[in-house]
Design a protein around this motif. Structure first.
Motif, PDB file in Angstrom:
ATOM      1  N   LEU A   1     -28.946  11.002  26.354  1.00 28.52           N
ATOM      2  CA  LEU A   1     -30.860  11.613  25.907  1.00 28.52           C
ATOM      3  C   LEU A   1     -30.696  11.810  24.553  1.00 28.52           C
ATOM      4  O   LEU A   1     -32.341  11.189  24.008  1.00 28.52           O
ATOM      5  N   THR A   2     -30.330  13.075  24.686  1.00 25.88           N
ATOM      6  CA  THR A   2     -31.131  13.404  23.512  1.00 25.88           C
ATOM      7  C   THR A   2     -31.388  12.709  22.214  1.00 25.88           C
ATOM      8  O   THR A   2     -32.359  13.340  21.335  1.00 25.88           O
TER       9      THR A   2
ATOM     10  N   PHE B   1     -37.213  20.994  29.830  1.00 25.22           N
ATOM     11  CA  PHE B   1     -36.039  21.662  29.736  1.00 25.22           C
ATOM     12  C   PHE B   1     -35.276  21.673  28.270  1.00 25.22           C
ATOM     13  O   PHE B   1     -36.145  21.249  27.013  1.00 25.22           O
TER      14      PHE B   1
ATOM     15  N   SER C   1     -32.995  21.808  25.719  1.00 22.89           N
ATOM     16  CA  SER C   1     -32.808  19.892  24.988  1.00 22.89           C
ATOM     17  C   SER C   1     -33.630  19.522  24.298  1.00 22.89           C
ATOM     18  O   SER C   1     -34.142  19.439  23.269  1.00 22.89           O
ATOM     19  N   ASP C   2     -35.074  19.479  25.491  1.00 25.52           N
ATOM     20  CA  ASP C   2     -36.371  19.119  25.016  1.00 25.52           C
ATOM     21  C   ASP C   2     -36.902  20.204  23.826  1.00 25.52           C
ATOM     22  O   ASP C   2     -37.354  19.717  23.181  1.00 25.52           O
TER      23      ASP C   2
ATOM     24  N   TYR D   1     -37.427  18.429  35.650  1.00 27.24           N
ATOM     25  CA  TYR D   1     -36.466  18.574  35.972  1.00 27.24           C
ATOM     26  C   TYR D   1     -36.324  20.268  36.939  1.00 27.24           C
ATOM     27  O   TYR D   1     -35.791  20.331  38.203  1.00 27.24           O
TER      28      TYR D   1
ATOM     29  N   ASP E   1     -39.882  11.934  28.883  1.00 27.31           N
ATOM     30  CA  ASP E   1     -38.749  12.031  28.826  1.00 27.31           C
ATOM     31  C   ASP E   1     -38.430  11.586  30.560  1.00 27.31           C
ATOM     32  O   ASP E   1     -38.502  12.169  31.256  1.00 27.31           O
TER      33      ASP E   1
ATOM     34  N   ALA F   1     -35.489  11.620  32.518  1.00 26.37           N
ATOM     35  CA  ALA F   1     -34.396  11.979  33.229  1.00 26.37           C
ATOM     36  C   ALA F   1     -33.775  12.170  34.319  1.00 26.37           C
ATOM     37  O   ALA F   1     -33.466  11.581  34.896  1.00 26.37           O
ATOM     38  N   HIS F   2     -35.089  12.595  35.158  1.00 26.56           N
ATOM     39  CA  HIS F   2     -35.339  12.877  36.729  1.00 26.56           C
ATOM     40  C   HIS F   2     -36.003  11.778  37.110  1.00 26.56           C
ATOM     41  O   HIS F   2     -36.789  12.185  38.065  1.00 26.56           O
TER      42      HIS F   2
ATOM     43  N   CYS G   1     -31.283   9.964  30.960  1.00 25.51           N
ATOM     44  CA  CYS G   1     -29.677   9.654  31.093  1.00 25.51           C
ATOM     45  C   CYS G   1     -29.728   8.973  32.096  1.00 25.51           C
ATOM     46  O   CYS G   1     -30.057   8.482  32.588  1.00 25.51           O
TER      47      CYS G   1
ATOM     48  N   TYR H   1     -26.599   9.731  34.175  1.00 18.05           N
ATOM     49  CA  TYR H   1     -25.254  10.554  34.849  1.00 18.05           C
ATOM     50  C   TYR H   1     -25.999  11.201  35.992  1.00 18.05           C
ATOM     51  O   TYR H   1     -25.728  11.372  36.455  1.00 18.05           O
ATOM     52  N   LYS H   2     -27.424  10.959  36.105  1.00 18.04           N
ATOM     53  CA  LYS H   2     -28.400  11.732  37.032  1.00 18.04           C
ATOM     54  C   LYS H   2     -28.227  10.931  38.481  1.00 18.04           C
ATOM     55  O   LYS H   2     -27.310  10.131  38.920  1.00 18.04           O
TER      56      LYS H   2
END
Ligand SMILES: *Cc1c(COP(=O)(O)O)cnc(C)c1O
Length: 427
Positions: free
Chosen positions: A105-106, A133, A135-136, A193, A218, A220-221, A241, A243-244
């Motif tokens: 993702l990042t 988050f 990383s962001d 998140y 982003d 991710a969630h 991503c 994997y969530k």
């Protein structure tokens, strides 16, 4: 529906649940011989049982075909990623040519910023949410540095109002207006998140475009959790991503969306690699870079097939069920969990916790973040010791994601009983 905090009622809801049998398609960690109650699918989704078969297939093809697997494997490796285009585009509301899978993702957000964050002396600011988050945050800082600007000047955070847990849409829009002509990019999480707040991406995108900026998210969630219409909402780019909520395994590959309107723009800068090269000519190994028109034109390297295999298993599972059914159950099970939390709170003297996720269904999805007063950390530990897996976020928050694919209503009831016992024990 009027809920009841009883096992019979929860079991009744499970019986009526059209997705209930999917629970058997996942592998659960065990606690005292029973499945744990798993609330951390927003961090790492459970392993679908069918995943192993997808990975074994690649292992077998590798052993029996070696390099020939690129073209003659059961699912040839050279264009393996193209199998994602149809199912994944449906999941995120895109055209097949607008999505791809690659990297993590990042890394993908960095690559997309190469194309979509092109600051100039007058237009160089990035709007993001406060406490994005980490990383962001690091990504924004390093990108801004890379272009020769100062983070404290170029990064503008949308703040929460004093005493409030969530960001108001009106404040996002006001900030976009305020930054106006200096705004180069809006890049926020589609679903926060920490609180689980869902942002109105369509309205934010419109406002960003009106100010002359590029708008990315982003996700991710958000991917595999909420209804997305990335193409319709006219979002410029997005990444997530897998994997969530998407259950593809630890640290696994990311998905990207790049709006069709950018595909043919040869002026966009990008970091090239051979997997972006015109497919028909890729293996001619010519010196001139001629990227594919479409999201695949942002690929860099040949793909890690062993990690795409579990992602494909998962994407096909999502395609089989469809987001509508998942969202229907998600709304009901999250509301049931909220009800259970309030019931437990009523049963216990004093205020032990507070739900900081928006109560409004439009502004939340599959997550309730609970701010614990008092002995938060020991309560979290108590839950873990008693077969309830949640996660802990500083300073005092546990996040609960009742994932519709594999959580049951009875899990919610059981959780309530364990929570109540926990509060009385650690008090
Ligand atoms: C989980 C998450 C990440 C993780 O990034 P990776 O590059 O996959 O490690 C990034 N941003 C947000 C908002 C997240 O929730």
């Amino acid at each position: 529906m009027t809920f009841q905090n009883t096992r019979e009622f929860a079991q009744q809801l499970d019986k009526q649940d059209e997705l209930n049998h999917y629970r058997n398609e996942f592998l659960f960690p065990q606690h005292n011989g029973k499945n744990v109650i798993y609330f951390t699918g927003n961090s790492l989704g459970l392993q679908p049982k069918r995943t192993k078969q997808y990975v074994d297939e690649v292992m077998n093809d590798w052993s029996s075909l070696a390099v020939e697997g690129h073209f003659y494997a059961e699912k040839p490796w050279w264009d393996y990623h193209e199998r994602f285009a149809n199912p994944l585009s449906k999941l995120v509301g895109a055209k097949p040519s607008e999505v791809t899978v690659m990297n993590t993702l990042t890394v993908n957000l960095h690559l997309l910023m190469v194309s979509f964050y092109r600051p100039t002396k007058t237009r160089y600011k990035i709007i993001c949410e406060e406490k994005a988050f980490p990383s962001d945050q690091y990504m924004f800082q390093s990108q801004v540095h890379f272009h020769g600007y100062k983070p404290e000047d170029a990064i503008v955070e949308i703040k929460r109002r004093e005493g409030e847990h969530n960001i108001r849409l009106e404040d996002v829009l006001a900030k976009i207006n305020e930054v106006g002509d200096e705004l180069a990019l809006v890049l926020i999480g589609g679903v926060n998140y920490y609180t689980g707040q869902v942002f109105d991406m369509k309205t934010i995108t419109e406002a960003g475009h009106k100010a002359g900026a590029i708008v990315g998210f982003d996700l991710a969630h958000a991917a595999g959790n909420i209804k997305l219409e990335l193409h319709e909402w006219n979002i410029d780019f997005a990444a997530w991503c897998s994997y969530k909520y998407m259950n593809s395994g630890p640290g696994n590959a990311s998905g990207c969306f790049i709006h069709e309107k950018h595909h043919a723009n040869k002026d966009l800068s990008r970091f090239g690699g051979w997997w972006a090269q015109n497919k028909e000519r890729r293996f001619l190994m010519e010196p001139k870079f001629d990227p594919i028109v479409g999201a695949n034109g942002w690929q860099v390297s040949n793909l890690p097939i062993l990690s795409l295999a579990p992602y494909l298993a998962s994407v096909e599972m999502f395609a089989e069920v469809g987001m509508e059914k998942l969202i229907r159950k998600r709304n009901q099970i999250t509301s049931y969990l909220e009800f259970i939390l309030h019931e437990i709170d009523k049963d216990i003297e004093g205020t032990e916790f507070e739900i900081i996720t928006p109560t409004n269904q439009e502004e939340r999805a599959c997550q309730l973040s609970v701010f614990l007063h008092g002995q938060g950390r020991s309560l979290f530990d108590y839950l873990m010791k008693n077969g309830v897996i949640t996660d802990w976020r500083e300073p005092n928050v546990i996040r609960l994601a009742p994932v519709p694919f594999y959580c049951s209503y009875e899990d919610m009831y059981d959780f309530g009983q364990i929570l109540k016992q926990g509060i009385l024990t650690v008090k």
